[in-house]
Write an enzyme that holds these catalytic residues in place. Structure first.
Site, PDB file in Angstrom:
ATOM      1  N   ASP A  24     -20.965  23.029 -86.536  1.00 49.47           N
ATOM      2  CA  ASP A  24     -19.992  23.757 -87.352  1.00 49.47           C
ATOM      3  C   ASP A  24     -20.073  25.278 -87.171  1.00 49.47           C
ATOM      4  O   ASP A  24     -21.152  25.878 -87.268  1.00 49.47           O
ATOM      5  CB  ASP A  24     -20.182  23.416 -88.840  1.00 49.47           C
ATOM      6  CG  ASP A  24     -19.552  22.078 -89.212  1.00 49.47           C
ATOM      7  OD1 ASP A  24     -18.614  21.637 -88.507  1.00 49.47           O
ATOM      8  OD2 ASP A  24     -19.996  21.467 -90.209  1.00 49.47           O
ATOM      9  N   HIS A  33     -21.784  17.022 -84.278  1.00 48.48           N
ATOM     10  CA  HIS A  33     -21.120  15.867 -84.881  1.00 48.48           C
ATOM     11  C   HIS A  33     -19.706  15.703 -84.352  1.00 48.48           C
ATOM     12  O   HIS A  33     -19.164  16.588 -83.673  1.00 48.48           O
ATOM     13  CB  HIS A  33     -21.146  15.949 -86.412  1.00 48.48           C
ATOM     14  CG  HIS A  33     -20.564  17.213 -86.953  1.00 48.48           C
ATOM     15  ND1 HIS A  33     -21.253  18.402 -86.937  1.00 48.48           N
ATOM     16  CD2 HIS A  33     -19.371  17.475 -87.527  1.00 48.48           C
ATOM     17  CE1 HIS A  33     -20.502  19.346 -87.476  1.00 48.48           C
ATOM     18  NE2 HIS A  33     -19.339  18.814 -87.834  1.00 48.48           N
ATOM     19  N   HIS A  57     -19.049  18.960 -81.840  1.00 50.39           N
ATOM     20  CA  HIS A  57     -19.253  20.377 -82.165  1.00 50.39           C
ATOM     21  C   HIS A  57     -20.384  20.519 -83.176  1.00 50.39           C
ATOM     22  O   HIS A  57     -20.781  19.556 -83.841  1.00 50.39           O
ATOM     23  CB  HIS A  57     -17.970  20.995 -82.726  1.00 50.39           C
ATOM     24  CG  HIS A  57     -17.545  20.390 -84.045  1.00 50.39           C
ATOM     25  ND1 HIS A  57     -16.977  19.140 -84.142  1.00 50.39           N
ATOM     26  CD2 HIS A  57     -17.648  20.856 -85.314  1.00 50.39           C
ATOM     27  CE1 HIS A  57     -16.736  18.870 -85.410  1.00 50.39           C
ATOM     28  NE2 HIS A  57     -17.138  19.890 -86.150  1.00 50.39           N
ATOM     29  N   ARG A  75     -16.106  19.443 -97.642  1.00 49.94           N
ATOM     30  CA  ARG A  75     -17.258  20.044 -96.965  1.00 49.94           C
ATOM     31  C   ARG A  75     -17.702  21.320 -97.678  1.00 49.94           C
ATOM     32  O   ARG A  75     -16.868  22.154 -98.026  1.00 49.94           O
ATOM     33  CB  ARG A  75     -16.857  20.379 -95.530  1.00 49.94           C
ATOM     34  CG  ARG A  75     -17.932  21.096 -94.742  1.00 49.94           C
ATOM     35  CD  ARG A  75     -17.490  21.289 -93.300  1.00 49.94           C
ATOM     36  NE  ARG A  75     -17.211  22.694 -93.027  1.00 49.94           N
ATOM     37  CZ  ARG A  75     -16.823  23.167 -91.843  1.00 49.94           C
ATOM     38  NH1 ARG A  75     -16.639  22.341 -90.829  1.00 49.94           N
ATOM     39  NH2 ARG A  75     -16.592  24.445 -91.671  1.00 49.94           N
TER      40      ARG A  75
HETATM   41 FE   LIG Z   1     -17.533  19.797 -88.285  1.00 49.64          FE
END
Ligand SMILES: [Fe+2]
Length: 299
Positions: free
Chosen positions: A97, A250, A95, A265
């Site tokens: 983000d 990723h 995917h 994150r």
């Molecule tokens: Fe991600």
């Protein structure tokens, strides 16, 4: 300034040394990191004793930051930090983000806190390399396509594999339904480079049936995941990876036997994607203004 860039693979990934990211950066350092990000798409730094506040400060050098997620709660006391914790699920699907919102983050930073003794690598793919690898007729097809991205789909999990906890997480993840149409070929606003902008949230090609969409998406996605386009990063603790979310996908490999794995994150707010004819993405459903400001192109 003694910033040093060492490539990890030909197409994607570089290690950056000679800069202390636990301190405020000089403008030349920020410019050099941005330039390296444009070229290498994923950068690895030693994060030293960087904490959540420091990670947010680092990300802010590249633009306004988003809140943690449109629907998933932040780390307690750190509204801009999303815990990426093996306890809460595994992102073992390809995917980019948050592409289900109108303006997905332009960049993502991941900081390693707990790393399993083996496995737990993050794969990061160069979607521009994928676009360049397409044979001419497929490239011409991709150039014309738009895809609908949504957070509300089944993640390919068979129903019998969903227990109560997973069901609750899924309900939270989809508590607001988002649908956004993006060009399948996105032009990077800083470099002009073209990349395949699809990934797991792209569920439908505009104008095609679900079945036809799946085939076309699978055909294009196979170029994204070619080994030559993929960086496989084996984490050590206290590292920070910054990747360009406009031109990568990723995947977090689930190969560590359920041992603890924890990254935090922080994402940098993004611009509205633009296709090769200059047309911008458009929202079909869902307001993300609580999650991200819409930014103009951040240099
Ligand atoms: Fe991600």
């Amino acid at each position: 300034m003694s910033l040093e860039i060492t490539k990890v693979t030909a197409r994607i990934g570089a290690r950056v040394s000679g800069v202390d990211i636990t301190r405020p950066l000089a403008s030349e350092e920020v410019a050099a990191i941005r330039e390296a990000l444009n070229v290498h798409k994923a950068l690895v730094f030693d994060a030293g004793d960087l904490d959540d506040a420091g990670q947010q400060a680092f990300a802010r050098h590249f633009g306004d930051i988003t809140t943690a997620h449109p629907t998933v709660p932040a780390v307690e006391g750190a509204p801009n930090v999303l815990p990426v914790d093996s306890e809460r699920g595994r992102a073992n699907h390809w995917h980019t983000d948050v592409t289900f919102v109108l303006n997905p983050p332009q960049a993502t930073s991941l900081r390693s806190i707990t790393v399993p003794p083996y496995g737990g690598e993050t794969l990061i793919a160069d979607t521009a390399g994928a676009y360049r690898d397409l044979p001419e007729p497929l490239r011409r097809l991709a150039d014309t396509l738009w895809a609908e991205h949504t957070n509300d789909y089944d993640y390919a999990v068979p129903d019998e594999a969903i227990d109560e906890e997973k069901e609750a997480q899924r309900a939270e993840f989809t508590s607001i339904t988002y649908r956004t149409a993006h060009p399948v070929v996105r032009v990077h606003p800083l470099t002009g480079e073209r990349g395949l902008f699809i990934g797991g949230f792209a569920q439908r090609i505009v104008g095609l049936s679900a079945g036809e969409s799946r085939k076309v998406l699978d055909l294009l996605q196979a170029y994204v995941t070619r080994p030559e386009n993929v960086l496989r990063w084996r984490w050590s603790p206290n590292q920070l990876v910054l990747f360009d979310n406009r031109i990568t996908q990723h995947y977090a490999i689930d190969n560590y036997d359920g041992l603890p794995r924890r990254l935090n994150r922080v994402t940098v707010a993004g611009d509205i994607p633009v296709g090769i004819e200059g047309k911008e993405s458009y929202s079909i459903e869902g307001d993300a203004s609580h999650y991200t400001p819409v930014t103009s192109v951040a240099a």
